[in-house]
Design a protein around this motif. Structure first.
Motif, PDB file in Angstrom:
ATOM      1  N   GLY A 193       0.822  -1.216   0.000  1.00  0.00           N
ATOM      2  CA  GLY A 193       0.000   0.000   0.000  1.00  0.00           C
ATOM      3  C   GLY A 193       0.852   1.262   0.000  1.00  0.00           C
ATOM      4  N   HIS A 194       0.464   2.229  -0.809  1.00  0.00           N
ATOM      5  CA  HIS A 194       1.231   3.477  -0.909  1.00  0.00           C
ATOM      6  C   HIS A 194       0.369   4.581  -1.525  1.00  0.00           C
ATOM      7  CE1 HIS A 194       1.430   1.697  -4.899  1.00  0.00           C
ATOM      8  NE2 HIS A 194       1.619   2.916  -5.373  1.00  0.00           N
ATOM      9  N   PHE A 195       0.823   5.804  -1.376  1.00  0.00           N
ATOM     10  CA  PHE A 195       0.269   6.925  -2.121  1.00  0.00           C
ATOM     11  C   PHE A 195       1.223   7.201  -3.270  1.00  0.00           C
ATOM     12  CE2 PHE A 195      -1.037   7.713   2.304  1.00  0.00           C
ATOM     13  CZ  PHE A 195      -2.401   7.900   2.146  1.00  0.00           C
ATOM     14  N   ASP A 196       0.717   7.674  -4.387  1.00  0.00           N
ATOM     15  CA  ASP A 196       1.636   8.098  -5.448  1.00  0.00           C
ATOM     16  C   ASP A 196       2.102   9.524  -5.135  1.00  0.00           C
ATOM     17  OD1 ASP A 196       1.355   5.703  -6.707  1.00  0.00           O
ATOM     18  OD2 ASP A 196       0.084   6.440  -8.331  1.00  0.00           O
ATOM     19  N   ASN A 197       3.379   9.778  -5.398  1.00  0.00           N
ATOM     20  CA  ASN A 197       3.872  11.124  -5.099  1.00  0.00           C
ATOM     21  C   ASN A 197       3.899  12.013  -6.338  1.00  0.00           C
ATOM     22  OD1 ASN A 197       5.970   9.562  -6.109  1.00  0.00           O
ATOM     23  ND2 ASN A 197       6.747   9.241  -4.032  1.00  0.00           N
ATOM     24  N   PHE A 250      -4.893   5.782  -1.214  1.00  0.00           N
ATOM     25  CA  PHE A 250      -3.918   4.793  -0.767  1.00  0.00           C
ATOM     26  C   PHE A 250      -4.256   3.524  -1.553  1.00  0.00           C
ATOM     27  CE2 PHE A 250      -2.228   1.849   2.580  1.00  0.00           C
ATOM     28  CZ  PHE A 250      -0.947   2.379   2.643  1.00  0.00           C
ATOM     29  N   HIS A 251      -3.279   2.947  -2.234  1.00  0.00           N
ATOM     30  CA  HIS A 251      -3.606   1.791  -3.084  1.00  0.00           C
ATOM     31  C   HIS A 251      -2.510   0.730  -3.030  1.00  0.00           C
ATOM     32  CE1 HIS A 251      -1.451   4.747  -5.557  1.00  0.00           C
ATOM     33  NE2 HIS A 251      -1.048   3.760  -6.335  1.00  0.00           N
ATOM     34  N   ARG A 252      -2.854  -0.453  -3.480  1.00  0.00           N
ATOM     35  CA  ARG A 252      -1.920  -1.594  -3.449  1.00  0.00           C
ATOM     36  C   ARG A 252      -2.329  -2.576  -4.545  1.00  0.00           C
ATOM     37  NH1 ARG A 252      -4.056  -5.362   1.657  1.00  0.00           N
ATOM     38  NH2 ARG A 252      -6.040  -5.933   0.689  1.00  0.00           N
TER      39      ARG A 252
HETATM   40 FE   LIG Z   1       0.856   3.648  -7.251  1.00  0.00          FE
END
Ligand SMILES: [Fe+2]
Ligand SMILES: O=C(O)CCC(=O)C(=O)O
Length: 307
Positions: A193-197, A250-252
């Protein structure tokens, strides 16, 4: 509860049109804004990028990833390159004990011109797709400004150099291997899981499911494979720029049981980042987000993610 990802008909602004259908822009802008201000993810249909163009860039990157490791390592990302442009082998990204089992190739026009010796036609195909993605970003950010009822050039003015010196936008091909990682809850995943920057991310995927975002109830919700459409995700630069009016999801990527141990999954993401020379000031001068430089913001966040 799963949340359906809104499908937006982009025809009025399609790249297949040399001129956008001006009379239909306000309505399109409103529906884009409505969706992106809730979960920060939409699917665009009738975007106008030729499906053959996408297919060709995908097939050639698949050919690259299937080539011998020695060939791929010729294009390995150098550690001194802030944006890690180039090839990264699987397992290089980790967050705490969770690893991403994907090979990746980050590129910009003008990088890796010798790759055609390994995969003929690679450079031109990627360049074409990069250019189309950049044009789509221009149209999208204009619509976002219209929807936010600010000067419609506020965003477009900051994305003049995509693909040139002075802009850090890049395209990334992902080739998920058949290895699996497990997140804290023991679930099999391919990408943590992460946010894109970025400001915006445009994404196309192979037929494999697995992409999920956290919805407003805090639950994981599926994003279907893109097919011929394009998935749009808001990134943290745009979230800050719009003072949280547009939400960065937030996606994965999970590893559904039916795919485990079999196919590679592929995706291609275009990360749109404003030109380096600009200072980004949030649209109404919110104190929460003091002015920032896009390249600095971007690198800081990247370092947090891949420490
Ligand atoms: Fe992403
Ligand atoms: O492969 C995908 O579908 C998502 C990729 C992604 O989120 C990323 O590279 O930031």
């Amino acid at each position: 509860m799963t949340t359906m990802v809104p499908i937006i008909d982009f025809d009025a602004c399609s790249l297949a049109r040399s001129k956008v259908a001006s009379d239909r822009l306000p309505e399109l802008a409103r529906s884009l804004l409505k969706s992106l201000s809730v979960d920060g993810v939409v699917i665009l249909k009738n975007h106008g990028i030729d499906e053959k163009e996408i297919r060709s860039a995908f097939d050639l990157s698949d050919e690259f990833f299937r080539s011998p490791a020695d060939n791929k390592l010729l294009f390995e990302a150098k550690s001194e390159d802030n944006f890690k442009i180039g090839y990264a082998h699987s397992g290089t990204e980790r967050y705490s004990r969770v690893k991403n089992f994907r090979e990746a190739f980050r590129l910009r026009p003008g990088t890796h011109s010798t790759i055609d010796t390994v995969v003929p036609g690679f450079v031109k195909a990627q360049q074409l797709l990069f250019t189309s993605m950049g044009k789509l970003v221009q149209r999208l950010v204009r619509l976002l400004a219209i929807g936010l009822e600010i000067d419609e050039n506020v965003f477009t003015d900051k994305f003049k150099k995509m693909g040139e010196e002075g802009n850090s936008s890049y395209m990334m091909h992902n080739w998920y291997t058949t290895e699996q990682s497990f997140d804290k809850s023991g679930e099999a995943i391919r990408l943590f899981g992460h946010f894109d920057n970025s400001a915006l991310t445009l994404l196309v995927t192979s037929k494999h499911p697995g992409l999920q975002f956290r919805n407003r109830e805090g639950e994981w919700s599926d994003v279907p494979p893109s097919g011929d459409n394009i998935i749009v995700l808001i990134g943290q630069i745009m979230e800050a720029w719009t003072e949280d009016k547009l939400k960065a999801p937030f996606h994965r990527v999970t590893f559904p049981e039916r795919d485990q141990g079999t196919d590679n999954r592929m995706s291609c993401a275009f990360f749109a980042i404003p030109d380096n020379a600009h200072t980004i000031c949030s649209i109404h001068g919110s104190e929460k987000y003091p002015p920032f430089k896009p390249d600095v913001f971007f690198v800081d966040k990247l370092n947090v993610l891949y420490k």
